[in-house]
Design an enzyme around this catalytic site. Structure first.
Site, PDB file in Angstrom:
ATOM      1  N   TYR A  15       0.718  -1.293   0.030  1.00  0.00           N
ATOM      2  CA  TYR A  15      -0.313  -0.114   0.083  1.00  0.00           C
ATOM      3  C   TYR A  15       0.955   1.308  -0.074  1.00  0.00           C
ATOM      4  O   TYR A  15       0.711   2.262  -0.940  1.00  0.00           O
ATOM      5  CB  TYR A  15      -0.834   0.157   1.076  1.00  0.00           C
ATOM      6  CG  TYR A  15      -1.850   1.141   1.136  1.00  0.00           C
ATOM      7  CD1 TYR A  15      -3.061   1.338   0.316  1.00  0.00           C
ATOM      8  CD2 TYR A  15      -1.250   2.465   1.896  1.00  0.00           C
ATOM      9  CE1 TYR A  15      -3.674   2.486   0.420  1.00  0.00           C
ATOM     10  CE2 TYR A  15      -2.392   3.378   1.814  1.00  0.00           C
ATOM     11  CZ  TYR A  15      -3.569   3.406   1.175  1.00  0.00           C
ATOM     12  OH  TYR A  15      -4.301   4.734   0.762  1.00  0.00           O
ATOM     13  N   LYS A 133       5.987  -2.846  16.943  1.00  0.00           N
ATOM     14  CA  LYS A 133       6.539  -1.711  16.160  1.00  0.00           C
ATOM     15  C   LYS A 133       7.841  -0.938  17.107  1.00  0.00           C
ATOM     16  O   LYS A 133       8.579  -0.668  16.770  1.00  0.00           O
ATOM     17  CB  LYS A 133       5.615  -0.880  15.680  1.00  0.00           C
ATOM     18  CG  LYS A 133       4.824  -1.308  14.441  1.00  0.00           C
ATOM     19  CD  LYS A 133       3.873  -0.101  14.087  1.00  0.00           C
ATOM     20  CE  LYS A 133       3.285  -0.494  12.725  1.00  0.00           C
ATOM     21  NZ  LYS A 133       2.351   0.580  12.157  1.00  0.00           N
TER      22      LYS A 133
END
Length: 309
Positions: A15, A133
């Protein structure tokens, strides 16, 4: 003029990855994209890969799960940008290990492209994704790998193309559901601008081992302000339904995946303000992109909405 670093983008057909590949190419960087053999033969990706090839992007066939091919790919470049999707966040530990083994990387940009993972109020299941993350950040630092973390906040393609309505393909013109009271500020950028700012930072010593925050002043509206802009553009008033926090949290707990993930991300953004950069940027650890690069003419939220009228 110093020779520009070679950039490898992992997840370049995804994306945000495809925008990063294009921005890197346009900026004149020798641009490489790591592509799996299965992706190269995927009919849905053929056109994109064809555009990469015709524009001078170098394809390196390999796989994150194949350490040898990953290390070989990394040895060909100086900068690695990870753009892997939410389901592949843990794979970035393999990228870190390969970067350490290769020993030649001047800058690593892990796949964040959202909130500051060290400053968030997210609930589950989004909280687990953000923790991964954060662990990628800590692993990068522990290995002594030079880095830039990209905090780009909200994607226009996610939040504006359907005004945050789950299942909608276009912005609605009659009714709309608003999470929270609609007054929380949220930063939203067009994907091309996120990619442009990211590539600008790649060779900038001011962003080395720092966080690049993207919060251009014209792109920090509340959701109510976004709806007001939209209403003016379409010339009508929408019927509004507000889902306040307690009800939203109940919906998150009771919804199946991936609806609960979407709702928990939206709760973080539109209720808790995690996409509003409601904190001062510490100059010792970060810098704001539109201040660093005033020459970039970013697309405002108002201009983005024109694309959907």
């Amino acid at each position: 003029m110093a020779e520009k670093s070679k950039i490898l983008i992992i997840g370049g057909t995804g994306y945000i990855g495809k925008y990063l590949v294009e921005a890197s190419r346009k900026a004149g960087y020798p641009t490489y994209a790591l592509v799996r053999e299965s992706t190269a033969s995927n009919p849905e990706k053929l056109e994109l890969i064809g555009r990469f090839k015709s524009s001078g992007v170098s394809l390196i066939y390999g796989d994150i799960d194949n350490r040898e091919s990953l290390v070989m790919a990394i040895k060909q470049v100086e900068v690695v940008i990870s753009a892997v999707g939410p389901g592949q966040q843990s794979d970035q530990f393999k990228i870190i290990a390969a970067i350490k083994e290769a020993g030649n990387i001047k800058r690593f940009l892990p796949s964040e492209f959202g909130v500051d993972v060290d400053l968030t109020n997210a609930v589950e299941p989004a909280a687990s994704l953000i923790r991964i993350k954060a662990k990628v950040r800590r692993a990068t630092e522990a290995e002594g790998i030079p880095f830039t973390y990209v905090v780009s906040h909200g994607f226009a393609g996610y939040y504006l193309s359907n005004l945050g309505q789950i299942g909608a393909k276009v912005p609605l013109r009659d009714k709309i559901t608003i999470l929270g009271d609609g007054n929380t500020k949220v930063i939203i950028l067009k994907e091309e601008d996120i990619a442009t700012y990211t590539i600008k930072a790649v060779g900038d010593p001011r962003t080395l081992n720092k966080i690049l925050y993207m919060s251009p002043p014209a792109n920090i509206p509340s959701f109510n302000e976004i709806i007001s802009l939209w209403e003016r553009k379409i010339g009508s008033t929408l019927e509004k339904t507000y889902i306040l926090e307690d009800e939203l949290l109940k919906n998150i707990r009771e919804s199946p995946f991936p609806i609960n993930m979407i709702l928990s991300v939206s709760h973080s953004a539109f209720v808790k303000g995690d996409h509003a950069a409601n904190y001062d940027i510490n100059a010792s650890i970060g810098a704001e992109a539109s201040e660093l690069y005033p020459e970039v003419k970013y697309t405002t939220v108002d201009e983005c909405l024109n694309l959907f009228v």
